[in-house]
Design a protein around this motif. Structure first.
Motif, PDB file in Angstrom:
ATOM      1  N   GLY A 110       0.793  -1.213   0.000  1.00  9.04           N
ATOM      2  CA  GLY A 110       0.000   0.000   0.000  1.00  9.04           C
ATOM      3  C   GLY A 110       0.826   1.263   0.000  1.00  9.04           C
ATOM      4  O   GLY A 110       0.348   2.328   0.398  1.00  9.04           O
ATOM      5  N   GLY A 111       2.073   1.159  -0.441  1.00  4.58           N
ATOM      6  CA  GLY A 111       2.946   2.323  -0.457  1.00  4.58           C
ATOM      7  C   GLY A 111       3.623   2.597   0.865  1.00  4.58           C
ATOM      8  O   GLY A 111       4.410   3.533   0.979  1.00  4.58           O
ATOM      9  N   PHE A 112       3.329   1.785   1.882  1.00  4.15           N
ATOM     10  CA  PHE A 112       4.059   1.850   3.140  1.00  4.15           C
ATOM     11  C   PHE A 112       5.249   0.905   3.075  1.00  4.15           C
ATOM     12  O   PHE A 112       5.214  -0.111   2.366  1.00  4.15           O
ATOM     13  N   ILE A 113       6.284   1.213   3.838  1.00  2.00           N
ATOM     14  CA  ILE A 113       7.338   0.231   4.044  1.00  2.00           C
ATOM     15  C   ILE A 113       6.868  -0.707   5.146  1.00  2.00           C
ATOM     16  O   ILE A 113       6.534  -0.276   6.245  1.00  2.00           O
ATOM     17  N   GLU A 114       6.773  -1.989   4.825  1.00  2.00           N
ATOM     18  CA  GLU A 114       6.389  -2.992   5.810  1.00  2.00           C
ATOM     19  C   GLU A 114       7.640  -3.789   6.157  1.00  2.00           C
ATOM     20  O   GLU A 114       8.212  -4.472   5.309  1.00  2.00           O
ATOM     21  N   ALA A 115       8.055  -3.656   7.398  1.00  2.00           N
ATOM     22  CA  ALA A 115       9.366  -4.150   7.803  1.00  2.00           C
ATOM     23  C   ALA A 115       9.274  -5.553   8.400  1.00  2.00           C
ATOM     24  O   ALA A 115       8.357  -5.868   9.155  1.00  2.00           O
ATOM     25  N   GLY A 116      10.282  -6.362   8.052  1.00  2.00           N
ATOM     26  CA  GLY A 116      10.341  -7.714   8.585  1.00  2.00           C
ATOM     27  C   GLY A 116       9.125  -8.517   8.184  1.00  2.00           C
ATOM     28  O   GLY A 116       8.410  -8.213   7.226  1.00  2.00           O
ATOM     29  N   CYS A 117       8.855  -9.563   8.926  1.00  2.00           N
ATOM     30  CA  CYS A 117       7.610 -10.317   8.771  1.00  2.00           C
ATOM     31  C   CYS A 117       7.467 -11.252   9.946  1.00  2.00           C
ATOM     32  O   CYS A 117       8.441 -11.564  10.641  1.00  2.00           O
ATOM     33  N   GLN A 118       6.249 -11.679  10.198  1.00  2.00           N
ATOM     34  CA  GLN A 118       6.014 -12.632  11.265  1.00  2.00           C
ATOM     35  C   GLN A 118       6.333 -14.043  10.788  1.00  2.00           C
ATOM     36  O   GLN A 118       6.275 -14.348   9.593  1.00  2.00           O
ATOM     37  N   GLY A 119       6.664 -14.883  11.737  1.00  2.00           N
ATOM     38  CA  GLY A 119       6.854 -16.289  11.421  1.00  2.00           C
ATOM     39  C   GLY A 119       5.529 -17.015  11.426  1.00  2.00           C
ATOM     40  O   GLY A 119       4.520 -16.515  11.939  1.00  2.00           O
ATOM     41  N   THR A 120       5.515 -18.203  10.853  1.00  2.00           N
ATOM     42  CA  THR A 120       4.288 -18.998  10.832  1.00  2.00           C
ATOM     43  C   THR A 120       4.597 -20.441  11.196  1.00  2.00           C
ATOM     44  O   THR A 120       5.626 -20.995  10.798  1.00  2.00           O
ATOM     45  N   LEU A 121       3.693 -21.014  11.964  1.00  2.00           N
ATOM     46  CA  LEU A 121       3.842 -22.394  12.436  1.00  2.00           C
ATOM     47  C   LEU A 121       2.484 -23.071  12.346  1.00  2.00           C
ATOM     48  O   LEU A 121       1.467 -22.492  12.759  1.00  2.00           O
ATOM     49  N   ARG A 122       2.463 -24.265  11.798  1.00  2.00           N
ATOM     50  CA  ARG A 122       1.230 -25.062  11.799  1.00  2.00           C
ATOM     51  C   ARG A 122       1.475 -26.357  12.556  1.00  2.00           C
ATOM     52  O   ARG A 122       2.471 -27.052  12.314  1.00  2.00           O
ATOM     53  N   THR A 153       3.566 -29.539  11.285  1.00  2.00           N
ATOM     54  CA  THR A 153       3.403 -29.859   9.865  1.00  2.00           C
ATOM     55  C   THR A 153       4.035 -28.818   8.939  1.00  2.00           C
ATOM     56  O   THR A 153       4.268 -29.104   7.763  1.00  2.00           O
ATOM     57  N   ASP A 154       4.299 -27.609   9.451  1.00  2.00           N
ATOM     58  CA  ASP A 154       4.909 -26.579   8.608  1.00  2.00           C
ATOM     59  C   ASP A 154       5.437 -25.466   9.496  1.00  2.00           C
ATOM     60  O   ASP A 154       4.835 -25.156  10.535  1.00  2.00           O
ATOM     61  N   SER A 155       6.553 -24.878   9.114  1.00  2.00           N
ATOM     62  CA  SER A 155       7.083 -23.746   9.882  1.00  2.00           C
ATOM     63  C   SER A 155       7.999 -22.901   9.007  1.00  2.00           C
ATOM     64  O   SER A 155       8.686 -23.417   8.132  1.00  2.00           O
ATOM     65  N   SER A 156       7.966 -21.602   9.253  1.00  2.00           N
ATOM     66  CA  SER A 156       8.884 -20.666   8.602  1.00  2.00           C
ATOM     67  C   SER A 156       9.217 -19.576   9.609  1.00  2.00           C
ATOM     68  O   SER A 156       8.316 -19.043  10.265  1.00  2.00           O
ATOM     69  N   PRO A 157      10.489 -19.233   9.742  1.00  2.00           N
ATOM     70  CA  PRO A 157      10.859 -18.197  10.714  1.00  2.00           C
ATOM     71  C   PRO A 157      10.414 -16.825  10.255  1.00  2.00           C
ATOM     72  O   PRO A 157      10.195 -16.583   9.070  1.00  2.00           O
ATOM     73  N   GLY A 158      10.280 -15.924  11.217  1.00  2.00           N
ATOM     74  CA  GLY A 158      10.005 -14.539  10.893  1.00  2.00           C
ATOM     75  C   GLY A 158      11.279 -13.819  10.507  1.00  2.00           C
ATOM     76  O   GLY A 158      12.360 -14.410  10.422  1.00  2.00           O
ATOM     77  N   PHE A 164       6.255   3.685   7.745  1.00  2.00           N
ATOM     78  CA  PHE A 164       6.580   2.266   7.870  1.00  2.00           C
ATOM     79  C   PHE A 164       5.690   1.626   8.920  1.00  2.00           C
ATOM     80  O   PHE A 164       5.125   2.304   9.779  1.00  2.00           O
ATOM     81  N   ARG A 165       5.580   0.314   8.828  1.00  2.05           N
ATOM     82  CA  ARG A 165       4.776  -0.455   9.778  1.00  2.05           C
ATOM     83  C   ARG A 165       5.243  -1.905   9.735  1.00  2.05           C
ATOM     84  O   ARG A 165       6.022  -2.303   8.856  1.00  2.05           O
ATOM     85  N   ALA A 166       4.757  -2.680  10.675  1.00  2.00           N
ATOM     86  CA  ALA A 166       5.118  -4.099  10.726  1.00  2.00           C
ATOM     87  C   ALA A 166       4.415  -4.870   9.617  1.00  2.00           C
ATOM     88  O   ALA A 166       3.299  -4.536   9.212  1.00  2.00           O
ATOM     89  N   LYS A 167       5.072  -5.929   9.119  1.00  2.00           N
ATOM     90  CA  LYS A 167       4.454  -6.854   8.180  1.00  2.00           C
ATOM     91  C   LYS A 167       3.900  -8.024   8.965  1.00  2.00           C
ATOM     92  O   LYS A 167       4.641  -8.728   9.664  1.00  2.00           O
ATOM     93  N   TYR A 168       2.587  -8.265   8.854  1.00  5.08           N
ATOM     94  CA  TYR A 168       1.980  -9.349   9.620  1.00  5.08           C
ATOM     95  C   TYR A 168       2.060 -10.686   8.902  1.00  5.08           C
ATOM     96  O   TYR A 168       2.193 -11.726   9.526  1.00  5.08           O
ATOM     97  N   GLY A 169       1.954 -10.701   7.602  1.00  4.05           N
ATOM     98  CA  GLY A 169       2.061 -11.965   6.887  1.00  4.05           C
ATOM     99  C   GLY A 169       3.514 -12.390   6.730  1.00  4.05           C
ATOM    100  O   GLY A 169       4.444 -11.647   7.035  1.00  4.05           O
ATOM    101  N   TRP A 170       3.707 -13.621   6.223  1.00  7.00           N
ATOM    102  CA  TRP A 170       5.055 -14.122   5.948  1.00  7.00           C
ATOM    103  C   TRP A 170       5.403 -13.808   4.505  1.00  7.00           C
ATOM    104  O   TRP A 170       4.584 -13.981   3.592  1.00  7.00           O
TER     105      TRP A 170
END
Length: 365
Positions: free
Chosen positions: A167-179, A283-288, A309-315
């Motif tokens: 959306g034209g913002f800088i989204e920094a980093g990302c969250q990790g995901t674990l299933r 069953t699945d994992s990816s680091p943030g 800027f703001r945090a990135k919530y998705g991976w």
């Protein structure tokens, strides 16, 4: 005669976005768009070394400048949903908007990067371009992973900008995901004689209550607020309408802030379900990815973007760069909530604005 459409990298990035959208490139079928991108880079840029890796195209300068910026974007899209070719709506209720598969995720970001590579004559940083394949499918097929394995020297940089929609913002980093898959075992019986059985589905009652009452942690990292989430995302079980089920499964997805490792995330979910008689399988994992905004090259990008800027919530694939020790951000046109939708569309002014911000950043020391 060329087997691929010609791309004009000097054209307005809005028109270049439309041209990219008009080349179908569903995951694993990116050869035509990769051919077009490679040919355009070879014909219309100066000072770039250009190579091909499968259906990925890589280019870089080597001017001996004090820092290197990587611009990375995937060429593939999800399956087309009657939304190719592109369609521009100039006077709709949303203003000037470009419709089409990939306008958001992420051919508008690719168009910005390609246009800048062809039109910036005196960059303040050396530039690496990475246009890769198979991002939208199984992580094992991701072209960026293949490049990391086979051409790791091409991923060296002081900062990486991934053209994911933000959306034209800088989204920094990302969250990790674990299933995690929780499993319950019971005893099958006729439902008319239920006292003879042990209902596996009922055993999820306690864990569902815990998940419903779960209090999500919020953590501030480099001024970015990440909010975690733990949700049941799938439940299965049952044999027939008159049978007490003897097995059931519940899938739980944990989106965790990048200050946790995958191992710490697993232990946290174990703590949440502690004391319950349930099987536990990751069953699945990816680091943030930590935002890394304190790094000089990243801080300069924040300044160029007017501090937005703001945090990135998705991976996203910024996680791969973070694992390599490279500060990485998501920055591109388009609302991520519209990615993959049949009515995927991007306001054209976002394409123009992102181009202007990155031009200023890449030409300022």
């Amino acid at each position: 005669m060329s087997s691929h459409p010609a791309l004009n990298l000097h054209s307005d990035p809005i028109d270049l976005t439309a041209a990219l959208v008009d080349i179908p490139s569903v995951s694993r079928a990116e050869s035509v768009i990769a051919d077009a991108v490679e040919a355009a880079l070879r014909e219309q840029t100066v000072g770039f070394e250009i190579i091909r890796s499968g259906n990925a195209v890589l280019a870089r300068t080597d001017r001996g400048l004090p820092s290197r910026v990587m611009l990375a974007g995937h060429l593939d899209t999800v399956p087309i949903a009657d939304n190719v070719p592109s369609r521009r709506e100039r006077d709709g209720v949303e203003g000037d908007v470009l419709h089409g598969c990939g306008t958001v995720d992420m051919k508008s970001g690719d168009a910005v990067f390609l246009h800048l590579a062809a039109t910036i004559e005196e960059p303040a940083h050396d530039i690496t371009l990475v246009f890769y394949d198979c991002e939208e499918i199984d992580a094992a097929l991701n072209g960026l992973g293949r490049i990391e394995r086979e051409l790791p020297e091409w991923l060296a940089a002081d900062v990486a900008i991934l053209g994911e929609p933000s959306g034209g913002f800088i989204e920094a980093g990302c969250q990790g995901t674990l299933r995690v898959r929780l499993s319950a075992v019971g005893t099958r019986a006729h439902s008319a004689r239920s006292w003879l059985g042990d209902n596996a589905i009922h055993k999820f009652g306690a864990v569902l209550n815990r998940l419903a009452a779960y209090s999500a942690r919020e953590v501030d990292i480099d001024g970015c607020l990440y909010r975690e989430g733990l949700q049941a995302v799938r439940i299965s079980g049952g044999v027939a309408g008159n049978v007490v089920p003897d097995a059931a499964e519940l899938d739980v997805n944990f989106r965790f802030a990048p200050d946790r490792s995958v191992e710490q995330a697993i232990e946290h979910v174990r703590d949440v379900v502690d004391g319950l008689d349930l099987g536990f399988e990751v069953t699945d994992s990816s680091p943030g990815a930590l935002p890394g905004l304190a790094a000089p090259a990243a801080a300069a990008l924040i300044e160029a973007a007017g501090g937005r800027f703001r945090a990135k919530y998705g991976w996203t694939d910024v996680s791969r760069f973070s694992a390599l020790g490279i500060p990485a951000v998501n920055y591109g046109p388009g609302d991520p909530n519209l990615a993959h939708k049949r009515d995927e569309r991007v306001p054209t002014d976002q394409i123009t604005n992102v181009t202007a911000v990155l031009r200023g950043y890449l030409t300022t020391g």
